[in-house]
Scaffold this motif. Structure first.
Motif, mmCIF file in Angstrom:
data_model
loop_
_atom_site.group_PDB
_atom_site.id
_atom_site.type_symbol
_atom_site.label_atom_id
_atom_site.label_comp_id
_atom_site.label_asym_id
_atom_site.label_seq_id
_atom_site.Cartn_x
_atom_site.Cartn_y
_atom_site.Cartn_z
ATOM 1 N N GLU A 615 42.471 55.774 35.463
ATOM 2 C CA GLU A 615 41.223 56.497 35.737
ATOM 3 C C GLU A 615 40.985 57.572 34.675
ATOM 4 O O GLU A 615 39.862 57.755 34.196
ATOM 5 N N SER A 616 42.044 58.295 34.295
ATOM 6 C CA SER A 616 41.908 59.300 33.236
ATOM 7 C C SER A 616 41.494 58.652 31.922
ATOM 8 O O SER A 616 40.698 59.212 31.156
ATOM 9 N N LEU A 617 42.021 57.454 31.650
ATOM 10 C CA LEU A 617 41.647 56.738 30.431
ATOM 11 C C LEU A 617 40.160 56.380 30.441
ATOM 12 O O LEU A 617 39.485 56.443 29.403
ATOM 13 N N ILE A 618 39.629 56.039 31.608
ATOM 14 C CA ILE A 618 38.193 55.741 31.724
ATOM 15 C C ILE A 618 37.368 56.968 31.345
ATOM 16 O O ILE A 618 36.379 56.872 30.609
ATOM 17 N N TYR A 619 37.768 58.151 31.856
ATOM 18 C CA TYR A 619 37.031 59.366 31.515
ATOM 19 C C TYR A 619 37.127 59.649 30.020
ATOM 20 O O TYR A 619 36.155 60.098 29.399
ATOM 21 N N GLN A 652 30.043 53.365 34.636
ATOM 22 C CA GLN A 652 30.014 51.924 34.372
ATOM 23 C C GLN A 652 28.881 51.562 33.422
ATOM 24 O O GLN A 652 29.057 50.724 32.533
ATOM 25 N N GLN A 653 27.733 52.200 33.604
ATOM 26 C CA GLN A 653 26.585 51.894 32.746
ATOM 27 C C GLN A 653 26.868 52.289 31.303
ATOM 28 O O GLN A 653 26.557 51.537 30.370
ATOM 29 N N PHE A 665 36.272 46.819 33.640
ATOM 30 C CA PHE A 665 37.486 47.602 33.868
ATOM 31 C C PHE A 665 37.159 48.894 34.629
ATOM 32 O O PHE A 665 37.907 49.311 35.520
ATOM 33 N N ALA A 666 36.029 49.519 34.299
ATOM 34 C CA ALA A 666 35.616 50.721 35.024
ATOM 35 C C ALA A 666 35.331 50.405 36.487
ATOM 36 O O ALA A 666 35.682 51.176 37.384
ATOM 37 N N ASP A 667 34.685 49.266 36.753
ATOM 38 C CA ASP A 667 34.454 48.836 38.138
ATOM 39 C C ASP A 667 35.773 48.677 38.883
ATOM 40 O O ASP A 667 35.914 49.073 40.040
ATOM 41 N N TYR A 668 36.731 48.063 38.197
ATOM 42 C CA TYR A 668 38.045 47.822 38.805
ATOM 43 C C TYR A 668 38.737 49.142 39.141
ATOM 44 O O TYR A 668 39.264 49.324 40.239
ATOM 45 N N VAL A 669 38.715 50.086 38.206
ATOM 46 C CA VAL A 669 39.354 51.383 38.437
ATOM 47 C C VAL A 669 38.639 52.132 39.552
ATOM 48 O O VAL A 669 39.267 52.779 40.390
ATOM 49 N N TYR A 677 47.081 51.382 46.006
ATOM 50 C CA TYR A 677 47.262 50.006 45.563
ATOM 51 C C TYR A 677 47.837 49.957 44.151
ATOM 52 O O TYR A 677 47.513 50.797 43.306
ATOM 53 N N PRO A 678 48.679 48.965 43.856
ATOM 54 C CA PRO A 678 49.275 48.868 42.509
ATOM 55 C C PRO A 678 48.227 48.529 41.466
ATOM 56 O O PRO A 678 47.232 47.869 41.739
ATOM 57 N N MET A 679 48.490 48.977 40.260
ATOM 58 C CA MET A 679 47.599 48.736 39.123
ATOM 59 C C MET A 679 48.043 47.462 38.415
ATOM 60 O O MET A 679 49.194 47.332 38.018
ATOM 61 N N ASP A 680 47.111 46.512 38.253
ATOM 62 C CA ASP A 680 47.426 45.254 37.565
ATOM 63 C C ASP A 680 47.031 45.405 36.094
ATOM 64 O O ASP A 680 45.876 45.220 35.721
ATOM 65 N N TYR A 681 48.011 45.782 35.270
ATOM 66 C CA TYR A 681 47.729 45.985 33.850
ATOM 67 C C TYR A 681 47.521 44.667 33.114
ATOM 68 O O TYR A 681 46.667 44.559 32.236
ATOM 69 N N GLU A 682 48.301 43.668 33.454
ATOM 70 C CA GLU A 682 48.365 42.462 32.630
ATOM 71 C C GLU A 682 47.027 41.732 32.568
ATOM 72 O O GLU A 682 46.614 41.250 31.513
ATOM 73 N N ILE A 683 46.320 41.663 33.703
ATOM 74 C CA ILE A 683 45.051 40.931 33.701
ATOM 75 C C ILE A 683 44.047 41.597 32.756
ATOM 76 O O ILE A 683 43.302 40.915 32.031
ATOM 77 N N TRP A 684 44.063 42.918 32.701
ATOM 78 C CA TRP A 684 43.106 43.620 31.836
ATOM 79 C C TRP A 684 43.551 43.608 30.383
ATOM 80 O O TRP A 684 42.720 43.590 29.469
ATOM 81 N N LEU A 685 44.842 43.594 30.156
ATOM 82 C CA LEU A 685 45.320 43.452 28.777
ATOM 83 C C LEU A 685 44.926 42.087 28.217
ATOM 84 O O LEU A 685 44.541 41.962 27.049
ATOM 85 N N ARG A 686 44.998 41.044 29.053
ATOM 86 C CA ARG A 686 44.592 39.706 28.603
ATOM 87 C C ARG A 686 43.100 39.674 28.268
ATOM 88 O O ARG A 686 42.685 39.110 27.256
ATOM 89 N N ARG A 687 42.279 40.284 29.129
ATOM 90 C CA ARG A 687 40.833 40.285 28.885
ATOM 91 C C ARG A 687 40.474 41.079 27.628
ATOM 92 O O ARG A 687 39.635 40.651 26.832
ATOM 93 N N LEU A 688 41.108 42.235 27.461
ATOM 94 C CA LEU A 688 40.847 43.039 26.267
ATOM 95 C C LEU A 688 41.324 42.325 25.012
ATOM 96 O O LEU A 688 40.660 42.330 23.977
#
Length: 705
Positions: A615-619, A652-653, A665-669, A677-688
């Protein structure tokens, strides 16, 4: 209680006011008659109704701007008590739920009862140990009252809630411990607290007293406590004719003190409410405090607020009723206030000079004016012998495990709050490293700035060492190159292997890490942080956070000053998260708080959840890509901004204008904000990785480091 449903609570009050019909007869003896009277006095609404005319007179008096009641505590008494509690550290509490951040539900009311119980226990324990000492242990407990009639029972809040008795809870009590009656009895009640939803919402306007309907309920409970005490022949209270009732909701609270001799009560068991009302009007002395704030909007107890002090002082007097005068008096503890104030002024050098952002000022003692007077900067000499001057070309020697290593300062990086230096090892002239210099051990006590340097050097050294020991390895994380103490010029005369000599540099810690790069904050200012950089920064930072989280480490201080872009000597530039001094290793560790970049959960709960760093990374990405920086000056304001920004989809916009994957990713966060809930890093690393791979026309990136 803010956040509760007034209608629902009102509906439950049938259980709380326990209307029971019972035939009765006038007693022969006053003891049996008092028992019968106590058994029949079971409906607070009927008593309030009998007091209707009296309450009307009080309302008219209040409308004429005359005080309806005297106060139980004068402001000077509260101030003296505040001075006495200056050094007392009350324990951290369960937070009181608030309607701003919680929906109306049974769980909210359950949490409120737990919070009140926790508050009363912390109050009694803190006061007992401060004034009476820790030996013997505190002779009180806290329980919730279920039902108020002949079948009333006392339960710990957690047990009452678990057994489905939440709807019948009507008060919370501090009680005397009694091994013979462990389930609790009315005559064991030391102090009662009524949790009602509108204590602070509808006070009497002229003097901020609680509403008359709530006051009537408080008088009902007070009279029942006084009657129960008079029935106990072995009453151990020093003054059984006085009872304090606390009135609280999710933000505010007040105190009602009722004093009177129940022997003057007419024991006509066929007219209990008329007799009770007559006794209250004719034979009791009632004082009511103004309603004042106890909890803030996040549910934290503000122990120094007037509302909290009133409740604490009432609890103090209740303990005096049972235990007598304390070993340490309020006057004794309050008398140390001037010494503590003088000590703090001396520590902060307020007796002489004081530095602020605009220049130097001196407090001048003049008989005709207490003002702070500006003086000319030339007239003040500030000693700076202990200030370490490090400039390009300076060479520092580091004692690392009895091996001396030299580093030459190439550049002073002043992007952050404190300088970070770019340095070159003497043995490897072509290599660039980051060098941090901490505070001298003797300077850690008085200044918060030096504590910040401690986090930057000593604490970060520990974190990087722990990560190395746990096998954390990624090119997106800093590498610990060396750490130790400065080898200062001249002979060291330290008394032992662990001590320091009188040289101002002796014992000053140093940390050296790699790699070196450009701060994201500098890139933003120079307009170099575009959409490509945002995507790569997100990928690389998530990679670093994922690897660290796998070893049980969370950063907790993600911001533009703690992310660098490494471009020198590499084919593809990449980002590294630095500044691990505030990282979380254990549950007891508390994160750094930043109104702009801290996660919602960190600001609310004072700890991190799985998605906090993300979440901090999103900001960071939002602000770095041109998002509007809000003007925040409080935690409440920061939380309101987050709630509004996520709900209006402003974040998000903004990220969606850069990349659809960043918006996703912002929607997910957003869906994880404030949840465990646990953070699923791998799925977002694959998409990025896939997005970056496509944009670079087949160029692969190294995802693992």
């Amino acid at each position: 209680m803010e956040g509760g449903s007034p209608d629902r609570l009102s509906a439950e009050s049938g259980a709380k006011r326990y209307s029971v019909s019972s035939g009765g007869r006038t007693s022969v003896s006053s003891s049996s008659g008092r028992k019968e009277f106590f058994r029949k006095l079971m409906d607070s609404e009927m008593l309030t109704e009998k007091l209707g005319d009296w309450f009307s007179e009080i309302s008219e008096k209040s409308a004429c701007r005359e005080p309806a009641f005297d106060v139980p505590f004068e402001l000077t008494e509260l101030q003296k008590f505040d001075y006495a509690l200056e050094g007392v550290s009350f324990q951290q509490l369960i937070r009181m739920p608030s309607a701003v951040y919680a929906s109306t539900s049974d769980s909210v009311e359950a949490t409120a009862y737990l919070a009140i119980e926790d508050f009363l226990h912390a109050s009694a324990k803190g006061l007992w140990e401060t004034f009476w000492g820790q030996d013997p242990s505190m002779p009180f407990s806290v329980s919730c009252l279920y039902g108020g009639g002949a079948g009333s029972k006392f339960y710990p809040a957690e047990r009452a809630i678990a057994s489905g008795k939440l709807g019948g809870l009507c008060a919370i009590a501090i009680m005397l411990k009694n091994s013979r009656h462990s389930h609790g009895k009315w005559d064991q009640i030391l102090e009662l607290a009524l949790l009602r939803p509108d204590v602070g919402t509808h006070p009497m306007e002229s003097d901020r007293r609680p509403s008359l309907s709530i006051l009537g309920e408080a008088l009902f409970f007070a009279l029942r406590v006084l009657l129960s005490r008079s029935l106990n022949r072995s009453n151990v209270l020093h003054n059984s004719n006085c009872v304090y009732v606390l009135l609280v909701d999710s933000q505010y609270g007040g105190v009602v003190k009722v004093e009177g001799d129940v022997n003057k009560l007419n024991l006509d068991v066929n007219n209990v409410y008329e007799c009770a009302a007559e006794w209250i009007k004719e034979h009791s002395q009632i004082t009511v405090s103004p309603v004042d704030r106890i909890w803030n909007k996040l549910g934290n107890a503000n122990w120094g607020d007037i509302g909290a002090l009133q409740v604490l002082l009432a609890t103090f007097h209740c303990i005096v009723q049972f235990s007598g005068m304390p070993k340490l008096s309020v006057s004794d503890l309050a008398s140390h206030h001037s010494n503590r104030l003088r000590s703090r002024r001396s520590e902060r050098q307020l007796d002489d000079t004081r530095m602020n952002g605009n220049g130097l000022f001196r407090f001048q003692n003049r008989s005709f004016s207490p003002e702070i007077v500006e003086v000319q900067e030339e007239s003040i000499k500030v000693e700076s012998e202990e200030t370490m001057k490090l400039e390009p070309g300076s060479i520092l020697w580091l004692d690392d495990s009895n091996l001396q290593k030299g580093f030459q300062i190439n550049e002073v990086l002043t992007d952050g709050e404190f300088p970070i230096y770019c340095a070159t090892p003497i043995e490897e002239p072509g290599k660039a490293l980051l060098l941090y210099v901490g505070s001298h051990p003797s300077q850690l006590e008085p200044a918060w700035e030096d504590m910040s340097l401690w986090y930057q050097v000593q604490r970060q050294t520990k974190i990087l060492t722990v990560m190395k020991q746990r096998g954390v390895n990624s090119k997106y994380l800093p590498l610990l190159v060396a750490s130790g103490r400065i080898v200062h010029p001249g002979q060291c005369r330290k008394p032992s292997s662990v001590g320091n000599c009188d040289h101002p540099w002796c014992g000053t810690p140093i940390l050296v890490t790699s790699p070196v790069g450009e701060f994201v904050s500098d890139m933003v200012r120079s307009g170099q942080f575009g959409s490509d950089e945002a995507l790569r920064c997100c990928h690389d930072c998530l990679s670093a956070l994922s690897v660290a989280a796998s070893a049980g480490v969370r950063h907790s201080d993600i911001r533009p000053e703690n992310v660098i872009r490494v471009s020198s000597g590499v084919k593809h530039p990449y980002y590294v998260i630095i500044g691990w001094g505030h990282a979380i290793l254990e549950d007891r560790d508390r994160p750094a708080m930043n109104l702009l970049f801290s996660s919602t959960y960190a600001l609310q709960e004072g700890k991190l959840c799985s998605a906090s760093d993300a979440e901090s990374l999103i900001y960071l990405l939002y602000f770095s890509c041109g998002g509007i920086l809000p003007d925040l000056d409080s935690v409440e304001g920061a939380l309101q901004w987050r709630e509004a920004s996520w709900s209006r989809r402003l974040i998000q916009q903004k990220l969606g204008d850069i990349s659809t994957v960043l918006k996703a990713f912002a929607d997910y966060v957003d869906s994880l904000c404030g949840t465990p809930y646990p953070m699923d890093y791998e799925i977002w690393l694959r998409r990025l990785r896939k997005t970056i791979h496509g944009e670079e026309h087949g160029k692969e990136i190294d995802p693992s480091g």
